[in-house]
Scaffold this motif. Structure first.
Motif, mmCIF file in Angstrom:
data_model
loop_
_atom_site.group_PDB
_atom_site.id
_atom_site.type_symbol
_atom_site.label_atom_id
_atom_site.label_comp_id
_atom_site.label_asym_id
_atom_site.label_seq_id
_atom_site.Cartn_x
_atom_site.Cartn_y
_atom_site.Cartn_z
ATOM 1 N N VAL A 1 2.378 7.971 -2.642
ATOM 2 C CA VAL A 1 2.112 8.518 -1.220
ATOM 3 C C VAL A 1 2.344 10.006 -0.890
ATOM 4 N N LEU A 2 1.477 10.642 -0.545
ATOM 5 C CA LEU A 2 1.504 12.242 -0.411
ATOM 6 C C LEU A 2 2.620 12.386 0.591
ATOM 7 N N ALA A 3 3.710 12.884 0.422
ATOM 8 C CA ALA A 3 4.899 13.156 1.108
ATOM 9 C C ALA A 3 5.120 14.590 1.627
ATOM 10 N N LEU A 4 4.229 14.976 2.423
ATOM 11 C CA LEU A 4 4.405 16.423 2.831
ATOM 12 C C LEU A 4 4.642 16.263 4.385
ATOM 13 N N ALA A 43 5.727 1.905 -5.744
ATOM 14 C CA ALA A 43 5.176 3.106 -4.866
ATOM 15 C C ALA A 43 6.225 4.239 -4.863
ATOM 16 N N ARG A 44 5.699 5.431 -5.082
ATOM 17 C CA ARG A 44 6.525 6.815 -4.944
ATOM 18 C C ARG A 44 6.040 7.736 -4.374
ATOM 19 N N PRO A 45 6.854 8.581 -3.764
ATOM 20 C CA PRO A 45 6.523 9.698 -3.000
ATOM 21 C C PRO A 45 5.933 10.870 -3.741
ATOM 22 N N VAL A 46 4.958 11.406 -3.332
ATOM 23 C CA VAL A 46 4.504 12.539 -4.196
ATOM 24 C C VAL A 46 4.501 14.110 -3.328
ATOM 25 N N ARG A 47 5.290 14.709 -3.896
ATOM 26 C CA ARG A 47 5.672 16.080 -3.280
ATOM 27 C C ARG A 47 5.171 17.368 -4.247
ATOM 28 N N ARG A 48 5.284 16.909 -5.473
ATOM 29 C CA ARG A 48 4.874 18.146 -6.415
ATOM 30 C C ARG A 48 3.586 17.667 -7.488
ATOM 31 N N PRO A 49 2.865 18.765 -8.049
ATOM 32 C CA PRO A 49 2.064 18.380 -8.971
ATOM 33 C C PRO A 49 2.364 17.517 -9.987
ATOM 34 N N GLU A 50 3.557 17.540 -10.578
ATOM 35 C CA GLU A 50 3.985 16.711 -11.822
ATOM 36 C C GLU A 50 4.267 15.421 -11.379
ATOM 37 N N LEU A 106 2.350 14.130 -9.109
ATOM 38 C CA LEU A 106 1.238 13.385 -8.805
ATOM 39 C C LEU A 106 0.668 12.886 -10.268
ATOM 40 N N GLU A 107 0.791 13.759 -11.382
ATOM 41 C CA GLU A 107 0.393 13.294 -12.841
ATOM 42 C C GLU A 107 0.936 12.066 -12.988
ATOM 43 N N ARG A 108 1.884 11.427 -12.457
ATOM 44 C CA ARG A 108 2.532 10.126 -12.973
ATOM 45 C C ARG A 108 2.091 9.102 -12.024
ATOM 46 N N VAL A 109 0.886 9.147 -11.119
ATOM 47 C CA VAL A 109 0.863 8.041 -10.375
ATOM 48 C C VAL A 109 -0.776 7.669 -10.870
ATOM 49 N N ASP A 110 -1.264 6.521 -10.583
ATOM 50 C CA ASP A 110 -2.445 5.935 -10.847
ATOM 51 C C ASP A 110 -3.360 6.098 -9.694
ATOM 52 N N GLY A 111 -2.674 5.940 -8.473
ATOM 53 C CA GLY A 111 -3.851 6.262 -7.201
ATOM 54 C C GLY A 111 -2.764 6.783 -6.225
ATOM 55 N N LEU A 112 -3.355 7.228 -5.107
ATOM 56 C CA LEU A 112 -2.682 8.090 -4.140
ATOM 57 C C LEU A 112 -2.959 7.548 -2.608
ATOM 58 N N VAL A 113 -2.039 7.581 -1.926
ATOM 59 C CA VAL A 113 -2.214 7.427 -0.424
ATOM 60 C C VAL A 113 -1.971 8.407 0.257
ATOM 61 N N ILE A 114 -3.012 8.835 1.381
ATOM 62 C CA ILE A 114 -2.659 10.048 2.140
ATOM 63 C C ILE A 114 -2.456 9.523 3.530
ATOM 64 N N LEU A 158 0.495 22.360 4.258
ATOM 65 C CA LEU A 158 1.714 22.110 3.261
ATOM 66 C C LEU A 158 1.248 21.847 2.004
ATOM 67 N N ALA A 159 0.110 21.303 1.789
ATOM 68 C CA ALA A 159 -0.906 20.953 0.578
ATOM 69 C C ALA A 159 -0.725 22.505 -0.408
ATOM 70 N N ASP A 160 -1.091 23.454 0.302
ATOM 71 C CA ASP A 160 -1.189 24.880 -0.248
ATOM 72 C C ASP A 160 0.384 25.258 -0.420
ATOM 73 N N VAL A 161 1.275 25.074 0.347
ATOM 74 C CA VAL A 161 2.475 25.537 -0.057
ATOM 75 C C VAL A 161 3.279 24.880 -1.037
ATOM 76 N N PHE A 162 2.962 23.716 -1.304
ATOM 77 C CA PHE A 162 3.470 22.746 -2.495
ATOM 78 C C PHE A 162 2.358 22.793 -3.901
ATOM 79 N N GLU A 163 1.470 23.656 -3.307
ATOM 80 C CA GLU A 163 0.521 23.657 -4.719
ATOM 81 C C GLU A 163 -0.165 22.353 -5.202
ATOM 82 N N LEU A 164 -0.556 21.821 -4.114
ATOM 83 C CA LEU A 164 -1.110 20.362 -4.495
ATOM 84 C C LEU A 164 -2.560 20.048 -4.161
#
Length: 206
Positions: free
Chosen positions: A12-15, A33-40, A42-50, A61-67
């Motif tokens: 889950v995109l946690a910005l 389910a896991r929160p995603v705040r960093r590119p690394e 993101l690499e460890r998930v099979d799907g993403l909820v925004i 914030l997507a730019d600030v966190f380089e996502l």
């Protein structure tokens, strides 16, 4: 849907926005389910909820966190993604009434009108029948919600508002492994949309 893997992890995109509610709904639906705040992460998930929230803040914030680019590349590569409310805006290829500097992730060929249903005081609830989600109409919660003005070829309309002044407006869509709703299923206790997405993730991973 055909059977897929069950040992999948959904991020889950946690910005910003209703992150906790989506994490809880996914877990209750049987997913990891896991929160995603960093590119690394993101690499460890099979799907993403925004999640729902404020799309302009999420964009910054997507730019600030380089996502931004990592998410775009994962979506282009076929990673399943689901966006609710602000998440729908972030997945659109065109946004009406947005800020000029607002950028999303793309993924669904659709034009979305931001805050189409009005301000916070105009939030409402309505039944929506969703293609692919069995059972009675979904009790949809709309909070300063967008709607879809038009879709490109290859985009499937999954649901429309069935009554009221916004009757007929598109509020649920799918294109390939990307799904979006204008409403907030994480606020209702009805897990059918999250199960639908978890099955999609499992199918894509399997």
């Amino acid at each position: 849907m055909s059977a897929g893997r069950t040992d999948v992890t959904i991020g889950v995109l946690a910005l910003q926005g209703d992150v906790r509610e989506h994490l809880h709904a996914l877990t209750s639906a049987g997913a990891t389910a896991r929160p995603v705040r960093r590119p690394e992460e993101l690499e460890r998930v099979d799907g993403l909820v925004i999640p729902g929230g404020e799309s302009t803040t999420m964009s910054k914030l997507a730019d600030v966190f380089e996502l931004r680019e990592p998410i775009r590349k994962r979506i282009e590569g076929g990673m399943p993604v689901y966006g609710s409310c602000a998440g729908m805006i972030m997945l659109a290829t065109e946004v009406l009434d947005g800020r000029p500097d607002q950028q999303g992730f793309g993924g669904i060929g659709m034009t979305v009108r931001r805050n189409a249903f009005g301000r916070q005081v105009d939030s409402f609830e309505a039944p929506v029948e969703i293609t692919g989600v069995p059972g009675p109409p979904f009790h949809a919660v709309f909070i300063r919600a967008p709607w879809v003005e038009r879709v490109a070829d290859g985009v499937e309309v999954l649901g429309r508002v069935s009554a009221g002044p916004a009757a007929g407006r598109i509020v649920a869509v799918r294109q390939g492994n990307a799904v979006a709703t204008a409403f907030h299923p994480e606020l209702t206790g009805d897990l059918r949309v999250h199960r639908y997405f978890a099955e999609l993730v499992g199918e894509a991973a399997g």
